[in-house]
Design an enzyme around this catalytic site. Structure first.
Site, short mmCIF file in Angstrom:
data_model
loop_
_atom_site.label_atom_id
_atom_site.label_comp_id
_atom_site.label_asym_id
_atom_site.label_seq_id
_atom_site.Cartn_x
_atom_site.Cartn_y
_atom_site.Cartn_z
N GLY A 35 1.01 -1.01 -0.06
CA GLY A 35 -0.12 0.03 0.01
C GLY A 35 0.76 1.37 -0.06
N CYS A 49 -13.61 4.05 -27.88
CA CYS A 49 -14.79 4.71 -28.02
C CYS A 49 -15.38 4.60 -26.78
CB CYS A 49 -15.77 3.90 -29.11
SG CYS A 49 -14.92 3.81 -30.73
N GLU A 50 -14.86 5.58 -25.89
CA GLU A 50 -15.43 5.79 -24.51
C GLU A 50 -14.98 6.99 -24.06
OE1 GLU A 50 -16.88 3.68 -22.05
OE2 GLU A 50 -16.62 1.58 -22.99
N1 LLP Z 1 -1.13 -7.00 -0.87
C1 LLP Z 1 -2.45 -7.13 -0.90
C2 LLP Z 1 -3.42 -7.99 -0.02
C3 LLP Z 1 -3.26 -6.28 -1.83
O1 LLP Z 1 -4.55 -6.53 -2.09
C4 LLP Z 1 -2.62 -5.26 -2.80
C5 LLP Z 1 -3.13 -4.56 -3.67
C6 LLP Z 1 -0.95 -5.55 -2.34
C7 LLP Z 1 -0.45 -6.08 -1.50
C8 LLP Z 1 -0.06 -4.23 -3.16
O2 LLP Z 1 -0.29 -3.10 -2.76
P1 LLP Z 1 0.64 -1.78 -3.27
O3 LLP Z 1 1.85 -1.75 -2.64
O4 LLP Z 1 0.95 -1.98 -4.93
O5 LLP Z 1 -0.11 -0.65 -3.07
N2 LLP Z 1 -5.02 -1.11 -9.33
C9 LLP Z 1 -4.95 -0.17 -8.39
C10 LLP Z 1 -4.36 -0.68 -6.92
C11 LLP Z 1 -5.18 -1.94 -6.47
C12 LLP Z 1 -4.53 -2.66 -5.40
C13 LLP Z 1 -4.89 -3.87 -5.06
N3 LLP Z 1 -4.29 -4.59 -3.85
C14 LLP Z 1 -4.58 1.19 -8.67
O6 LLP Z 1 -4.00 0.89 -9.89
O7 LLP Z 1 -4.20 1.99 -8.16
#
Ligand code: LLP
Length: 404
Positions: A233, A338-339
């Site tokens: 996160g 097309c959006e």
């Molecule tokens: N661990 C779990 C259980 C997760 O669900 C996620 C991300 C991560 C780790 C990694 O998180 P990060 O360090 O990358 O923030 N598609 C969205 C982000 C979705 C994240 C989903 N879960 C975007 O493009 O911002």
């Protein structure tokens, strides 16, 4: 990645040269940047030597996974596809954790056979299913439970995961019940308490709150956890505003927590490792002038980079060749899909550009290619990795024939 003689370059390789040689759009990554991010991440938490599992969903390119593995990271996976890919990249099974609310029997069975470190369960039904499969294999399986701590991570609502209204994890009272349930099982061993409160988090305070809640719950449960998985996160600064997560403060608190509970800490970063190591190089197909604004129509669309359409996220767009002449008019950078939501950014000024010029969309290494699709029946872009000035094709451009 920087301008060299006014030409945007990735480790000294010009974006113009890449566009000429490979066509556009191109996802291009810098090895040095990935390495720097990996080493920085590790350094931030060096006190307690965590297991760091790269979140494969953020970028599942096999070649990049191999490089990240070679730098010592494990993998956080959420499907059998990601698990197989992580194994293929050479990640040791004992450095793989498996999360997700909807693991199927097939996925659980495969994960058990491969002896991965942890399956982090997210519901009672899942735990019962894991036990059934473990029993049929006559194996004892180490699992984790993901807690929903009911915390607002102060991030976009679409990527927040730790609130009680989100589908992820189990609430506190259910957790205690599940701990008792697992204690009675001959086939399950509860080794881990996991949590992940959201993505693109820039304020360290929700993390501190999360640690407090975890501490209180561990005390109350009286269960000795071998691992505490704090998820990922960690946010990055998109655009010009340099807001940064205070790793020092977060790390200090985790260290205190570690000393008290003596469990191995696991992190699952994705974005913070790979986002700013990737760009999307695209050509301006047309410039359409209207009374209200000028549309700059790119050959990259929301199928290549979904984040702006999905979350209204803003990725910086910069010219591949820097010039001094400015134009002041509302400019909307859009794709060919097309959006109406196929729009990347609106700016009030930009340097003068012409059709056929090359632009660079920044910070797309995470959730760029991995969220891409064939919508409008468009082939996915080529992926390149620049390493020691060498251009490596790490995924070929899809051909139209492949997708029809
Ligand atoms: N661990 C779990 C259980 C997760 O669900 C996620 C991300 C991560 C780790 C990694 O998180 P990060 O360090 O990358 O923030 N598609 C969205 C982000 C979705 C994240 C989903 N879960 C975007 O493009 O911002």
């Amino acid at each position: 990645m920087k301008y060299i003689n006014k030409i945007f370059s990735i480790e000294k390789v010009s974006a113009i040269k890449l566009a000429k040689r490979f066509g556009t759009p191109i996802y291009c990554y810098s090895y040095n940047k990935i390495k720097e991010n990996v080493l920085n991440f590790r350094k931030n938490f060096d006190n307690f030597k965590p297991l760091i599992c790269f979140s494969v969903k953020s970028n599942s390119n096999l070649y990049l996974l191999r490089e990240i593995k070679k730098l010592g990271f494990g993998a956080d996976v959420v499907s059998i596809g990601e698990l197989i890919k992580a194994l293929k990249a050479g990640v040791e099974p004992k450095k793989i954790v498996f999360s997700g609310v909807g693991k199927t029997s097939g996925e659980i069975s495969y994960a058990i056979n491969k002896k991965i470190l942890l399956i982090n369960a997210e519901s009672k039904s899942e735990i019962i299913k894991i036990e059934k499969i473990a029993k049929s294999k006559r194996k004892v399986v180490e699992i984790g439970i993901r807690l929903n701590p009911n915390i607002d991570a102060k991030t976009l609502s679409q990527i927040s995961t730790g609130k009680k209204t989100n589908k992820f994890g189990v609430e506190e009272n259910e957790l205690y019940r599940l701990i008792n349930l697992i204690k009675k099982s001959k086939y399950l061993k509860l080794s881990c308490l996991s949590v992940h409160i959201g993505s693109q988090i820039l304020d360290y305070k929700p993390y501190i709150k999360m640690l407090k809640i975890l501490g209180r719950i561990i005390d109350k449960s009286r269960h000795k956890f071998k691992f505490i998985d704090l998820g990922g996160g960690m946010g990055i600064s998109y655009g010009d505003k340099i807001k940064k997560l205070n790793y020092q403060k977060y790390s200090k608190e985790v260290n205190k927590f570690y000393k008290k509970y003596k469990a191995k800490i696991i992190f699952e970063p994705g974005r913070s490792v790979i986002a700013d190591a990737g760009v999307l190089i695209s050509e301006v197909i047309y410039i359409k002038k209207t009374n209200y604004k000028n549309f700059v129509i790119l050959d990259a669309g929301m199928n290549d980079l979904m984040r702006p359409a999905l979350y209204r996220s803003k990725h910086k767009i910069i010219p591949a060749i820097k010039r001094n002449q400015l134009q002041k008019k509302n400019i909307e950078f859009v794709g060919p899909i097309c959006e109406t939501t196929d729009s990347f950014l609106i700016l009030k000024k930009f340097q003068k550009i012409k059709e056929g010029e090359i632009l660079v969309i920044c910070d797309v290494g995470a959730y760029g290619m991995s969220l891409s699709s064939n919508y409008n029946l468009r082939p996915r872009p080529i992926e390149l990795l620049i390493k020691e000035k060498k251009i490596n094709i790490i995924k070929k451009r899809e051909r139209i024939l492949d997708i029809i």
